[in-house]
Design an enzyme around this catalytic site. Structure first.
Site, mmCIF file in Angstrom:
data_model
loop_
_atom_site.group_PDB
_atom_site.id
_atom_site.type_symbol
_atom_site.label_atom_id
_atom_site.label_comp_id
_atom_site.label_asym_id
_atom_site.label_seq_id
_atom_site.Cartn_x
_atom_site.Cartn_y
_atom_site.Cartn_z
ATOM 1 N N TYR A 47 0.849 -1.197 0.000
ATOM 2 C CA TYR A 47 0.000 0.000 0.000
ATOM 3 C C TYR A 47 0.887 1.251 0.000
ATOM 4 O O TYR A 47 2.113 1.160 0.032
ATOM 5 C CB TYR A 47 -0.968 -0.042 1.181
ATOM 6 N N ARG A 49 -5.885 -14.686 10.783
ATOM 7 C CA ARG A 49 -6.916 -15.685 10.501
ATOM 8 C C ARG A 49 -7.173 -16.627 11.674
ATOM 9 O O ARG A 49 -8.272 -17.157 11.812
ATOM 10 C CB ARG A 49 -6.522 -16.462 9.243
ATOM 11 N N CYS A 104 -7.076 -22.457 12.144
ATOM 12 C CA CYS A 104 -7.298 -21.977 10.778
ATOM 13 C C CYS A 104 -6.632 -22.915 9.777
ATOM 14 O O CYS A 104 -5.484 -23.319 9.954
ATOM 15 C CB CYS A 104 -6.718 -20.563 10.654
ATOM 16 N N CYS A 154 -7.507 -21.694 4.148
ATOM 17 C CA CYS A 154 -8.186 -21.948 2.874
ATOM 18 C C CYS A 154 -8.449 -20.655 2.100
ATOM 19 O O CYS A 154 -8.761 -20.688 0.920
ATOM 20 C CB CYS A 154 -9.497 -22.676 3.114
ATOM 21 N N CYS A 187 -11.964 -16.485 3.742
ATOM 22 C CA CYS A 187 -12.177 -15.132 4.287
ATOM 23 C C CYS A 187 -11.882 -14.083 3.211
ATOM 24 O O CYS A 187 -12.592 -13.084 3.081
ATOM 25 C CB CYS A 187 -11.308 -14.908 5.525
ATOM 26 N N LYS A 235 -2.151 -30.156 1.986
ATOM 27 C CA LYS A 235 -3.467 -30.000 2.605
ATOM 28 C C LYS A 235 -3.502 -30.603 4.014
ATOM 29 O O LYS A 235 -4.554 -30.978 4.506
ATOM 30 C CB LYS A 235 -4.558 -30.632 1.719
ATOM 31 N N ALA A 245 -27.334 -46.211 8.311
ATOM 32 C CA ALA A 245 -28.489 -45.602 8.988
ATOM 33 C C ALA A 245 -29.782 -46.115 8.368
ATOM 34 O O ALA A 245 -30.433 -45.432 7.577
ATOM 35 C CB ALA A 245 -28.393 -44.092 8.897
#
Ligand SMILES: Cc1cc2nc3c(=O)[nH]c(=O)nc-3n(C[C@H](O)[C@H](O)[C@H](O)COP(=O)(O)O)c2cc1C
Length: 650
Positions: free
Chosen positions: A173, A324, A347, A350, A353, A434, A461
């Site tokens: 920035y 995060r 967290c 991923c 957000c 992952k 079930a």
């Protein structure tokens, strides 16, 4: 146990109750007025209630109508926000935390349309090579005005009761642009030497000191390494100069350095996708700490209190920052203090957000359904009274539903036909980079154990089994199964596989020629895994862009992984038919047919909901369907719908 992490520490004269910092995180919870909304206040207050020492807000612009990143960001540029900010500060203080706004100007990484002159303000008129927005060189008068506006915003922040301010000199920035030789090519007193490039912040700090005295804490967030070498660019700030910048800032009277890295062009080292180890860039903070005597914050995908404690004990930093992690679990600090670390929702990086920040709801967390909805989910009713609820399926939606019901005092029973909990998480965690998916599985395991939630594994079930529990309610969370379009001839061939067969390890492929049809997240991650295992992989995608629906940072990371492995990408190709060892694809633009040969073809064309059979539907008219069974989607959808069903159960 976390002696140092939980011990107080000072920034200037301000004592912070412990060494944890909620790092700034844009969230899209505000509105065009830039006030602290009820959503903002509930969000930050919840982090303070969870024990964090210092809350730093999302970045706020300092010039009216200029320098914001979007129109849902809080601002410190106008007096009209003061009342709402006072409210925010009072709420956070009531929970014992300190709070500072992060002040910034978005510079060349903003939107040209939001600048009155139609081009982004910047030191030298150099556009961001990520956004390519037109940029213009600021005049000396504009720079002087900006310095004054930073000072005025700091004075306003003090009026609101904030405990100090953080100047955002990081992530590419405007203030970072001035610091960096990559974006600052000026030849006046604001360009050239390191001192000249940092002059703008020197002047701002002097201005703040003149208005607010020596005791008002000023923190600077600095990208001490822009890591442009990753993009093959031999320019920009590298750690050696980053340290020099921090030393200068200390000499100007800055009270603490919040160490970060990267600019938009190197975004994946600023807010990392999955696959980066905790502390991978802590050497940056260590480098700064060794050269300054003011407190140093370290942010580096920190998820684990024990890891944070070690960084502090090793003298890497004085404060441990995370953005995060607190987004995913506001109670991180309290859970550490209470030695309940296995109950932390860690967290998973991923980046949902980021993906959702500009959505109507603002940022959402994949693994915490309450994040951003703290103003709605104010409390959980404890009215379960031991009533039994049967949950079919132990994927994330079923697990979240069971956990929420148990917290409400119900007696959930989870029925799972497989031998372990996790559902598709147990496939997602098998692909490279992952490992973080296991955080979520482990969280549910630990929480279930603590709450004594019953899980029946290896169990189907059936209507009879469900009925045997005489349940008060049934939640159907049975997930989804892969789509196999019967209209395409040849898909019943033995050489056609589905992604779960490969990811689960049921079928092991080495040294084969493999075609994957569908380049969504599952398809491309399967491609990555198989390529790493020595297969020659080609991925076919019907739409014009590969990896549709994935956040661009994850696409960049994936390209960096799969390109060196020689994975072939074929967009705009529609599967027409499969024969023995070959498939025909149609070019969706020219209509031409292209033949591809393979040993195995793997289908990754999405999934279809698994719905309850008629007998179950008839027996339980109030059955609630959640997760993939409701609509196939990502973890965020599964967790959210599981939670909502359990939260709302009357
Ligand atoms: C959605 C999102 C928004 C962010 N917004 C800001 C911001 O406003 N200001 C800032 O300095 N950093 C921002 N960051 C960077 C974080 O403060 C942090 O440095 C980064 O996420 C890496 O740390 P973590 O792994 O603890 O999240 C943002 C990161 C994310 C993911």
């Amino acid at each position: 146990m976390y002696e140092k992490l939980l011990s107080p520490c000072k920034i200037g004269k301000l004592e912070i109750r412990n060494r944890t910092v909620q790092e700034p995180m844009g969230n899209g919870f505000s509105n065009a007025d830039g006030i602290a909304t009820a959503k903002d206040i509930a969000f930050y207050t919840r982090r303070a209630a969870g024990g964090v020492g210092l809350v730093i807000t999302e970045c706020m612009n300092v010039q009216p109508g200029q320098g914001a990143g979007n129109d849902k960001q809080m601002t410190m540029s106008v007096d009209s926000v003061i009342d709402s900010m006072r409210d925010l500060v009072a709420h956070v203080h009531a929970m014992g935390a300190a709070i500072m706004p992060e002040l910034y100007h978005s510079g060349c990484q903003g939107a040209a349309a939001m600048d009155p002159q139609g081009a982004c303000a910047s030191p030298s008129g150099i556009s961001s090579q990520l956004t390519h927005e037109p940029a213009r060189e600021m005049t000396i008068e504009e720079i002087k005005q900006l310095e004054k506006d930073f000072v005025a915003a700091s004075v306003r922040a003090q009026k609101c009761g904030f405990d100090g301010i953080e100047l955002h000199c990081a992530h590419g920035y405007l203030l970072n642009e001035f610091f960096s030789p990559y974006t600052n090519k000026r030849t006046d007193e604001y360009g050239g030497s390191t001192e000249n490039r940092v002059r703008i912040v020197k002047n701002i700090v002097e201005g703040i000191r003149a208005e607010l005295g020596e005791d008002f804490p000023i923190v600077c967030r600095v990208s001490v390494d822009e890591m442009l070498k990753l993009n093959g660019i031999d320019d920009g700030i590298v750690l050696e100069e980053g340290i020099e910048i921090c030393k200068l800032l200390e000499s100007y009277g800055v009270d603490a350095i919040d160490v970060s890295s990267g600019i938009y062009e190197t975004m994946n080292i600023a807010w990392e996708p999955t696959g980066y180890e905790q502390g991978w860039k802590s050497y940056l903070a260590a480098g700064v700490k060794a050269n300054v005597s003011i407190p140093v914050f370290c942010t580096s995908v920190i998820r684990d209190p024990a890891f944070a404690e070690k960084l502090l004990q090793d003298g890497v930093c004085d404060f441990v920052g995370s953005a995060r992690q607190f987004f995913a679990d506001p109670d991180w600090t309290n859970k550490a203090a209470e030695e309940r670390t296995d109950e932390i929702r860690k967290c998973i990086s991923c980046l949902n957000c980021m993906l959702t920040m500009e959505s109507p709801e603002g940022s959402q967390c994949s693994i915490n359904p309450c994040t951003g909805s703290e103003h709605i989910y104010t409390s959980l009713k404890a009215d379960g009274a031991g009533r039994t609820v049967v949950i079919v399926g132990a994927g994330p939606s079923g697990l979240e539903a069971a956990l929420t019901l148990a917290n409400r005092g119900f007696a959930p029973v989870v029925i799972e036909r497989k031998s372990e909990i996790g559902g598709q998480l147990q496939l997602a965690n098998k692909t490279p980079n992952k490992d973080e998916i296991d955080y979520l599985i482990d969280f549910y395991k630990a929480s279930f154990e603590k709450l004594g939630i019953e899980v029946r594994l290896n169990t189907v079930a059936t209507p009879e089994l469900i009925a045997s529990f005489e349940p008060y309610a049934v939640i159907w969370a049975a997930g989804s199964v892969p789509v196999v379009p019967r209209s395409i001839p040849g898909l019943d061939s033995e050489c056609v596989l589905l992604t779960p067969e490969v990811l689960s390890g049921k079928v092991k492929l080495f040294g084969k020629k493999v075609c994957i049809v569908g380049s969504g997240m599952t398809g491309i991650e399967t491609a990555h895994m198989l390529a790493k295992m020595g297969n020659k992989v080609d991925v076919y995608e019907m739409v014009d862009e590969v990896m549709p629906g994935m956040w661009f940072q994850n696409i960049i990371a994936m390209m960096e992984h799969i390109m060196p492995l020689g994975v072939g990408l074929h967009p705009s190709r529609k599967l027409i038919e499969v024969g023995e060892g070959f498939a025909n694809f149609e070019d969706t633009h020219s209509g031409e047919i292209e033949k591809a040969e393979f040993d195995y073809l793997i289908l990754s064309l999405g999934t279809r909901a698994t719905l309850p059979d008629e007998a179950i539907q008839a027996a339980y008219p109030n059955l609630i369907v959640v997760g993939d069974s409701e609509k196939p989607g990502k973890i965020a959808h599964a967790v959210r719908t599981g939670f909502d069903a359990a939260f709302a159960l009357e």
